[in-house]
Design an enzyme around this catalytic site. Structure first.
Site, PDB file in Angstrom:
ATOM      1  N   CYS A 165       0.801  -1.220   0.000  1.00  0.00           N
ATOM      2  CA  CYS A 165       0.000   0.000   0.000  1.00  0.00           C
ATOM      3  C   CYS A 165       0.834   1.270   0.000  1.00  0.00           C
ATOM      4  O   CYS A 165       0.284   2.374  -0.001  1.00  0.00           O
ATOM      5  CB  CYS A 165      -0.946  -0.018   1.193  1.00  0.00           C
ATOM      6  SG  CYS A 165      -1.927  -1.531   1.266  1.00  0.00           S
ATOM      7  N   HIS A 305      -2.652   7.635   6.415  1.00  0.00           N
ATOM      8  CA  HIS A 305      -2.926   6.309   5.846  1.00  0.00           C
ATOM      9  C   HIS A 305      -4.311   5.853   6.299  1.00  0.00           C
ATOM     10  O   HIS A 305      -5.094   5.373   5.492  1.00  0.00           O
ATOM     11  CB  HIS A 305      -1.835   5.339   6.278  1.00  0.00           C
ATOM     12  CG  HIS A 305      -1.911   4.007   5.610  1.00  0.00           C
ATOM     13  ND1 HIS A 305      -1.837   3.866   4.233  1.00  0.00           N
ATOM     14  CD2 HIS A 305      -2.062   2.755   6.112  1.00  0.00           C
ATOM     15  CE1 HIS A 305      -1.930   2.566   3.921  1.00  0.00           C
ATOM     16  NE2 HIS A 305      -2.071   1.889   5.044  1.00  0.00           N
ATOM     17  N   GLU A 316      -0.674   5.114  13.875  1.00  0.00           N
ATOM     18  CA  GLU A 316      -0.387   6.293  13.063  1.00  0.00           C
ATOM     19  C   GLU A 316      -0.548   7.574  13.879  1.00  0.00           C
ATOM     20  O   GLU A 316       0.223   8.522  13.714  1.00  0.00           O
ATOM     21  CB  GLU A 316      -1.277   6.338  11.826  1.00  0.00           C
ATOM     22  CG  GLU A 316      -0.842   7.419  10.843  1.00  0.00           C
ATOM     23  CD  GLU A 316      -1.517   7.329   9.487  1.00  0.00           C
ATOM     24  OE1 GLU A 316      -1.083   8.061   8.568  1.00  0.00           O
ATOM     25  OE2 GLU A 316      -2.470   6.534   9.328  1.00  0.00           O
ATOM     26  N   LYS A 337      -9.686   7.667   2.926  1.00  0.00           N
ATOM     27  CA  LYS A 337     -10.140   6.282   2.771  1.00  0.00           C
ATOM     28  C   LYS A 337     -11.533   6.086   3.347  1.00  0.00           C
ATOM     29  O   LYS A 337     -12.202   5.099   3.026  1.00  0.00           O
ATOM     30  CB  LYS A 337      -9.154   5.310   3.428  1.00  0.00           C
ATOM     31  CG  LYS A 337      -7.838   5.159   2.707  1.00  0.00           C
ATOM     32  CD  LYS A 337      -6.960   4.091   3.382  1.00  0.00           C
ATOM     33  CE  LYS A 337      -5.624   3.926   2.667  1.00  0.00           C
ATOM     34  NZ  LYS A 337      -4.721   5.073   2.862  1.00  0.00           N
ATOM     35  N   HIS A 342      -9.890   1.620   0.578  1.00  0.00           N
ATOM     36  CA  HIS A 342      -8.433   1.477   0.497  1.00  0.00           C
ATOM     37  C   HIS A 342      -8.053   0.940  -0.876  1.00  0.00           C
ATOM     38  O   HIS A 342      -8.330  -0.200  -1.208  1.00  0.00           O
ATOM     39  CB  HIS A 342      -7.946   0.527   1.591  1.00  0.00           C
ATOM     40  CG  HIS A 342      -6.469   0.504   1.768  1.00  0.00           C
ATOM     41  ND1 HIS A 342      -5.603   1.212   0.959  1.00  0.00           N
ATOM     42  CD2 HIS A 342      -5.685  -0.148   2.668  1.00  0.00           C
ATOM     43  CE1 HIS A 342      -4.356   0.992   1.354  1.00  0.00           C
ATOM     44  NE2 HIS A 342      -4.385   0.188   2.390  1.00  0.00           N
ATOM     45  N   PHE A 403       1.862  -3.695   3.869  1.00  0.00           N
ATOM     46  CA  PHE A 403       2.271  -4.992   4.402  1.00  0.00           C
ATOM     47  C   PHE A 403       3.754  -5.218   4.102  1.00  0.00           C
ATOM     48  O   PHE A 403       4.234  -4.890   3.019  1.00  0.00           O
ATOM     49  CB  PHE A 403       1.460  -6.119   3.764  1.00  0.00           C
ATOM     50  CG  PHE A 403       0.031  -6.215   4.245  1.00  0.00           C
ATOM     51  CD1 PHE A 403      -0.420  -5.510   5.340  1.00  0.00           C
ATOM     52  CD2 PHE A 403      -0.871  -7.037   3.584  1.00  0.00           C
ATOM     53  CE1 PHE A 403      -1.731  -5.612   5.779  1.00  0.00           C
ATOM     54  CE2 PHE A 403      -2.184  -7.153   4.010  1.00  0.00           C
ATOM     55  CZ  PHE A 403      -2.613  -6.438   5.104  1.00  0.00           C
TER      56      PHE A 403
END
Length: 417
Positions: A165, A305, A316, A337, A342, A403
């Site tokens: 991502c 994010h 975050e 998002k 996402h 990831f």
């Protein structure tokens, strides 16, 4: 060595809340949710039955039926958003040195739909390998920038960044660095993803990563809300034309913003979970600020994010608190998002466009679907809940985490001579 300055001269978007930059931006500042029940396949037996799908996209009408069949949806999306960006930038490649114009693209997964269709067909057969000759060139993640370069005759650097991502943030940083080092005049950069299919939804369901709020899809993406239960899958593409300043001025280009820097880091912690204290995320934000020659006092907005996962959002916030100190109470934070879902490898580019537009228009898009405060978060932090806010946005930072512990962050500011 004196670095070249890098500016944004064109934008293109294909998103779950709009098929142009204008539609996308209007959807963002209006707080529109792109989530709905999935239409592209039968979800009866799936834990999650909704997503943020691209709507009213006609691949056959855009590409022609014959050519559309040769391309995976993630490439179709890339070509579509890029055409808008090229037109927006007013580019006539016949008048430019195309050996100094490249394409760097991001995709976390690539042609998942093609892989699924071909392997499923083989499994249902008698064992005879009757694969489509376009199977491999449709599937591989690097093929999107290849098709973009072929379409426009661009012979500069051409490759794909794959960092889950964070992929399209990495593509922007790579393009930025090539230009400021004087290795190229311009890049078409961005990312695309198309994972709303049986394998994509089923795979993320198996990880318990997706929201299962099937009774209320439109409010399922709830970043920083107490009742968040996972991310909502999205799809689409975002294209950003990055250009060396003097090159842009010589051709009379309009300029949206200046890209100031980018940071990269690793969590070095876990295959899928972020570091619980946000160490890698804090490091990447600090690295981007340092690369840009800026401090937290120079930034007015952070597009986070913010995936709406129970473990991702808190780390975050810890990271921003560490990176920004007392300035965290002055800035606006929001997760787009909450509206787009996402977009995985395309998220960085699509969210960078949101950051660029916030700088241009002095509006902060909201974090929608906030119903219940999470006591874990400082109530003095401005998450821009539910409604967009107007303020002067001198500069904006946009984060992407993937990831594998990949982190990438980019910064844009108002252009000044």
């Amino acid at each position: 060595m004196e670095f070249k300055r890098v500016v944004v001269t064109g934008l293109g978007a294909l998103t779950p809340i709009g098929n142009t930059v204008s539609e996308y931006w209007n959807g963002l500042i209006s707080g529109v949710s792109g989530a709905a029940m999935i239409k592209s396949f039968d979800t009866t037996k799936f834990k999650t039955q909704f997503a943020c799908e691209v709507k009213n996209f006609d691949a056959d009408g855009f590409l022609g039926r014959k050519d559309a069949r040769k391309l995976d949806p993630f490439v179709q999306y890339a070509l579509f958003s890029t055409e808008e960006a090229v037109n927006d930038a007013g580019l006539d490649f016949s008048k430019l040195d195309t050996s100094r114009i490249g394409v760097i693209w991001g995709s976390g997964i690539g042609g998942l739909k093609t892989f699924l269709d071909e392997v499923t067909a083989f499994a249902k057969g008698d064992g005879t390998p009757r694969f489509n000759p376009f199977f491999i060139p449709k599937m591989i993640a690097d093929i999107a920038p290849g098709h973009i370069s072929i379409k426009y005759g661009l012979r500069g650097p051409n490759f794909t960044t794959v960092s889950a991502c964070a992929s399209s943030n990495n593509s922007l940083i790579d393009a930025f660095n090539y230009i400021r080092l004087g290795k190229a005049n311009m890049f078409i950069s961005g990312g695309s993803e198309a994972i709303i299919n049986e394998a994509g939804i089923g795979g993320f369901n198996a990880m318990h990563a997706l929201s299962t709020r099937n009774d209320d899809p439109a409010t399922a993406s709830r970043p920083f809300d107490l009742d968040r239960d996972g991310f909502v899958a999205g799809e689409g593409a975002g294209t950003i034309i990055l250009e060396e300043l003097e090159h842009a001025k010589a051709r009379g280009a309009k300029i949206y913003a200046e890209m100031m820097g980018g940071g990269m880091s690793a969590d070095a912690y876990h295959m899928t979970a972020p570091h619980p204290e946000g160490m890698g995320a804090a490091l990447v934000m600090k690295a981007a600020l340092e690369d840009a020659g800026m401090t937290p006092a120079d930034i007015d907005y952070v597009n986070v994010h913010g995936t709406s996962t129970p473990i991702g959002d808190p780390q975050e916030v810890k990271a921003i608190t560490e990176a920004y100190g007392e300035d965290i109470y002055r800035i606006n934070i929001s997760s787009t998002k909450s509206m787009t879902g996402h977009l995985l490898g395309a998220a960085g580019a699509v969210e960078a466009i949101a950051a660029i537009m916030s700088v241009k228009h002095n509006i902060i898009p909201p974090t929608i679907n906030h119903f219940t405060d999470d006591p874990a978060f400082d109530p003095k932090i401005n998450f821009t809940f539910n409604k967009s806010q107007e303020r002067i946005v001198r500069a904006a930072q946009s984060n992407g985490f993937g990831f594998g512990g990949h982190n990438a962050s980019v910064i844009f500011k108002k252009f000044e001579e």
